[in-house]
Motif scaffolding. Structure first.
Motif, PDB file in Angstrom:
ATOM      1  N   LYS A 190      -7.726   1.219  15.745  1.00 37.46           N
ATOM      2  CA  LYS A 190      -7.336   2.497  16.349  1.00 37.46           C
ATOM      3  C   LYS A 190      -6.109   3.062  15.651  1.00 37.46           C
ATOM      4  O   LYS A 190      -6.020   4.269  15.393  1.00 37.46           O
ATOM      5  CB  LYS A 190      -7.063   2.307  17.840  1.00 37.46           C
ATOM      6  CG  LYS A 190      -6.956   3.603  18.621  1.00 37.46           C
ATOM      7  CD  LYS A 190      -7.068   3.362  20.113  1.00 37.46           C
ATOM      8  CE  LYS A 190      -7.170   4.691  20.852  1.00 37.46           C
ATOM      9  NZ  LYS A 190      -7.418   4.487  22.304  1.00 37.46           N
ATOM     10  N   ILE A 191      -5.162   2.204  15.330  1.00 36.80           N
ATOM     11  CA  ILE A 191      -3.965   2.645  14.606  1.00 36.80           C
ATOM     12  C   ILE A 191      -4.334   3.070  13.187  1.00 36.80           C
ATOM     13  O   ILE A 191      -3.886   4.103  12.685  1.00 36.80           O
ATOM     14  CB  ILE A 191      -2.912   1.513  14.557  1.00 36.80           C
ATOM     15  CG1 ILE A 191      -2.430   1.171  15.968  1.00 36.80           C
ATOM     16  CG2 ILE A 191      -1.721   1.925  13.687  1.00 36.80           C
ATOM     17  CD1 ILE A 191      -1.519  -0.041  16.009  1.00 36.80           C
ATOM     18  N   GLY A 192      -5.161   2.242  12.523  1.00 32.98           N
ATOM     19  CA  GLY A 192      -5.468   2.483  11.120  1.00 32.98           C
ATOM     20  C   GLY A 192      -6.378   3.663  10.859  1.00 32.98           C
ATOM     21  O   GLY A 192      -6.232   4.357   9.852  1.00 32.98           O
ATOM     22  N   LEU A 193      -7.326   3.924  11.770  1.00 34.87           N
ATOM     23  CA  LEU A 193      -8.329   4.960  11.511  1.00 34.87           C
ATOM     24  C   LEU A 193      -8.045   6.272  12.240  1.00 34.87           C
ATOM     25  O   LEU A 193      -8.792   7.243  12.066  1.00 34.87           O
ATOM     26  CB  LEU A 193      -9.723   4.460  11.907  1.00 34.87           C
ATOM     27  CG  LEU A 193     -10.218   3.179  11.233  1.00 34.87           C
ATOM     28  CD1 LEU A 193     -11.665   2.915  11.619  1.00 34.87           C
ATOM     29  CD2 LEU A 193     -10.072   3.243   9.728  1.00 34.87           C
TER      30      LEU A 193
ATOM     31  N   LEU B 299       1.256   7.464   7.368  1.00 38.71           N
ATOM     32  CA  LEU B 299       2.702   7.621   7.209  1.00 38.71           C
ATOM     33  C   LEU B 299       3.045   8.596   6.082  1.00 38.71           C
ATOM     34  O   LEU B 299       4.020   9.350   6.175  1.00 38.71           O
ATOM     35  CB  LEU B 299       3.349   6.258   6.931  1.00 38.71           C
ATOM     36  CG  LEU B 299       3.339   5.244   8.088  1.00 38.71           C
ATOM     37  CD1 LEU B 299       3.850   3.893   7.611  1.00 38.71           C
ATOM     38  CD2 LEU B 299       4.188   5.766   9.252  1.00 38.71           C
ATOM     39  N   LEU B 300       2.221   8.577   5.032  1.00 42.13           N
ATOM     40  CA  LEU B 300       2.499   9.403   3.851  1.00 42.13           C
ATOM     41  C   LEU B 300       1.684  10.697   3.835  1.00 42.13           C
ATOM     42  O   LEU B 300       1.727  11.436   2.856  1.00 42.13           O
ATOM     43  CB  LEU B 300       2.215   8.596   2.581  1.00 42.13           C
ATOM     44  CG  LEU B 300       3.087   7.345   2.403  1.00 42.13           C
ATOM     45  CD1 LEU B 300       2.618   6.524   1.213  1.00 42.13           C
ATOM     46  CD2 LEU B 300       4.562   7.710   2.262  1.00 42.13           C
TER      47      LEU B 300
ATOM     48  N   TYR C 203       0.827  -1.202   0.000  1.00 44.94           N
ATOM     49  CA  TYR C 203       0.000   0.000   0.000  1.00 44.94           C
ATOM     50  C   TYR C 203       0.866   1.258   0.000  1.00 44.94           C
ATOM     51  O   TYR C 203       0.537   2.247  -0.682  1.00 44.94           O
ATOM     52  CB  TYR C 203      -0.942   0.001   1.204  1.00 44.94           C
ATOM     53  CG  TYR C 203      -2.171  -0.867   1.041  1.00 44.94           C
ATOM     54  CD1 TYR C 203      -2.700  -1.150  -0.213  1.00 44.94           C
ATOM     55  CD2 TYR C 203      -2.820  -1.403   2.156  1.00 44.94           C
ATOM     56  CE1 TYR C 203      -3.826  -1.940  -0.356  1.00 44.94           C
ATOM     57  CE2 TYR C 203      -3.967  -2.185   2.020  1.00 44.94           C
ATOM     58  CZ  TYR C 203      -4.454  -2.457   0.757  1.00 44.94           C
ATOM     59  OH  TYR C 203      -5.579  -3.226   0.616  1.00 44.94           O
ATOM     60  N   ILE C 204       1.932   1.247   0.740  1.00 44.55           N
ATOM     61  CA  ILE C 204       2.836   2.410   0.752  1.00 44.55           C
ATOM     62  C   ILE C 204       3.392   2.659  -0.649  1.00 44.55           C
ATOM     63  O   ILE C 204       3.416   3.795  -1.141  1.00 44.55           O
ATOM     64  CB  ILE C 204       3.976   2.189   1.766  1.00 44.55           C
ATOM     65  CG1 ILE C 204       3.425   2.232   3.199  1.00 44.55           C
ATOM     66  CG2 ILE C 204       5.070   3.248   1.594  1.00 44.55           C
ATOM     67  CD1 ILE C 204       4.433   1.844   4.271  1.00 44.55           C
TER      68      ILE C 204
ATOM     69  N   GLY D 291      -4.248   0.164   4.900  1.00 45.52           N
ATOM     70  CA  GLY D 291      -4.325   1.346   4.039  1.00 45.52           C
ATOM     71  C   GLY D 291      -4.300   2.615   4.868  1.00 45.52           C
ATOM     72  O   GLY D 291      -3.669   3.606   4.490  1.00 45.52           O
ATOM     73  N   GLY D 292      -4.987   2.582   6.022  1.00 46.61           N
ATOM     74  CA  GLY D 292      -5.002   3.736   6.911  1.00 46.61           C
ATOM     75  C   GLY D 292      -3.617   4.054   7.454  1.00 46.61           C
ATOM     76  O   GLY D 292      -3.214   5.222   7.520  1.00 46.61           O
ATOM     77  N   ILE D 293      -2.888   3.009   7.846  1.00 46.56           N
ATOM     78  CA  ILE D 293      -1.525   3.220   8.352  1.00 46.56           C
ATOM     79  C   ILE D 293      -0.639   3.812   7.258  1.00 46.56           C
ATOM     80  O   ILE D 293       0.134   4.750   7.496  1.00 46.56           O
ATOM     81  CB  ILE D 293      -0.928   1.896   8.867  1.00 46.56           C
ATOM     82  CG1 ILE D 293      -1.703   1.416  10.095  1.00 46.56           C
ATOM     83  CG2 ILE D 293       0.551   2.064   9.210  1.00 46.56           C
ATOM     84  CD1 ILE D 293      -1.329   0.008  10.553  1.00 46.56           C
TER      85      ILE D 293
END
Length: 366
Positions: free
Chosen positions: A134-137, A103-104, A74-75, A97-99
């Motif tokens: 929680k991390i992703g959203l 990051l980007l 995904y990155i 995808g959220g992470i």
């Protein structure tokens, strides 16, 4: 051109429930990229001039190595596409995808289409899944929910702020694809239909037992099941079919004809985001018999467009089926008409498309 990148685990699901949104984006001049496992539906999206990026995703279970590869993929995709907005659907695209977007520093919208077994069944997997969400959203610009119970849980667990959420009427229903059909004529038989994955959390155990009980009391009742087995039910299904208790039709690409021929749809699911099957059946003019759980109970009005029952409860399911059988033919027919009206007023897919377009245009400045 403004670019929209869509992350999903299934092109089939994208075609069935979100193609109208993608068509609207293309018609509005957006360049649409889709990251998904390959599918026979690829040609449809290619004809729309969408750019497809084949991405392998394990739909079930958690494999840390495979999930890390998905995050890295995904990155790379986001760096290559450089989208103005990312839309993600289902848990793995939402989380990884959220992470990647976080990051980007790429704006993204996630859609929670249901909580799944890992969250609904309490334990270690639930804690892990909520932690990953929680991390992703955490940095999502907007998170769409399909029922209010799911939204409240995410707010209570501090996964997402309330002001970043938006509620839609499920994925909505395409009222043209699922057009109103006249109620089946009275011929002495009464046909009940289940459509869905053949698995425990869909209430299949309760349904098969209820079918045997009802069939013993009302031999002219019929129980039809459509769907692909995801757990070990094949032997039991074939046995009950041989006994004349059920008709099992396996996976079917087009379910409208099955809905048209039935007198009522049954969904005994333990949990849903929003049951597309119930929306499609109601749009076709068929009464709904469904669990009183979030994602099902919103799709019908008790005694007006359908009947509810307690999830995981065979007696409650049997009672609802028997109650429906006893209704006069005209009352069953009226339920179907009222169900269609409810879909037109509350669940038209165009309502969902407009909700997404409003949010996308605000982010992209269109």
């Amino acid at each position: 051109m403004k670019k929209v990148l869509i992350l999903t685990n299934s092109l089939n699901g994208l075609y069935s429930f979100r193609r109208e949104l993608i068509e609207a984006l293309v018609n509005d001049g957006y360049e649409v990229f889709i990251s998904s496992p390959g599918s026979l539906k690829s040609s449809y999206f290619q004809k729309l001039r969408c750019r497809l990026i084949e991405t392998a995703i394990g739909r079930r279970g958690t494999n840390p190595v495979a999930d890390l590869h998905l995050l890295i993929k995904y990155i790379k995709i986001i760096k290559m596409v450089r989208p103005d907005i990312v839309l993600s659907y289902t848990i793995k695209p939402n989380v990884y995808g959220g992470i990647a977007c976080k990051l980007l520093k790429t704006p993204y919208f996630a859609t929670v289409t249901g909580l799944g077994t890992s969250i609904m069944n309490k334990g270690v997997l639930r804690r892990i899944s909520l932690f990953l969400y929680k991390i992703g959203l955490g940095k999502a610009s907007r998170v769409f929910f399909q029922n209010d119970a799911n939204r409240k849980l995410f707010i209570e667990k501090r996964i997402i702020d309330r002001n970043k959420t938006r509620l839609t009427p499920g994925s909505g229903v395409n009222l043209d694809d699922h057009c109103f059909e006249s109620y089946p004529e009275q011929d002495g038989k009464l046909s009940f239909l289940f459509i869905g994955r053949i698995m425990k959390d869909k209430g299949v155990d309760e349904l098969l037992k209820a079918a045997q009980i009802v069939k013993s009391k009302h031999p002219n009742s019929e129980f039809h099941l459509v769907g692909e087995p995801e757990e070990d039910y094949e032997r039991e299904l074939r046995f009950l079919e041989k006994k004349g208790v059920i008709y099992y039709h396996g996976y079917q690409e087009n379910v409208h004809s099955f809905i048209k021929d039935c007198h009522a749809i049954i969904n005994p699911s333990y949990h849903e985001g929003m049951s597309n099957v119930l929306l499609e059946a109601a749009a076709t003019g068929r009464p709904v018999l469904a669990s009183n759980v979030p994602g099902c109970k919103e799709t019908f009005e008790e005694g007006i467009t359908g009947l509810g029952f307690e999830a995981r409860n065979i007696d409650s399911l049997v009672a609802a089926i028997l109650k429906f059988i006893q209704l006069p033919y005209e009352e069953k027919e009226r339920m179907g008409v009222a169900g269609r009206r409810k879909m037109e007023q509350e669940f038209d897919r165009n309502l969902v498309v407009r909700a997404y377009l409003e949010e996308i245009k605000e982010i992209t400045g269109r």
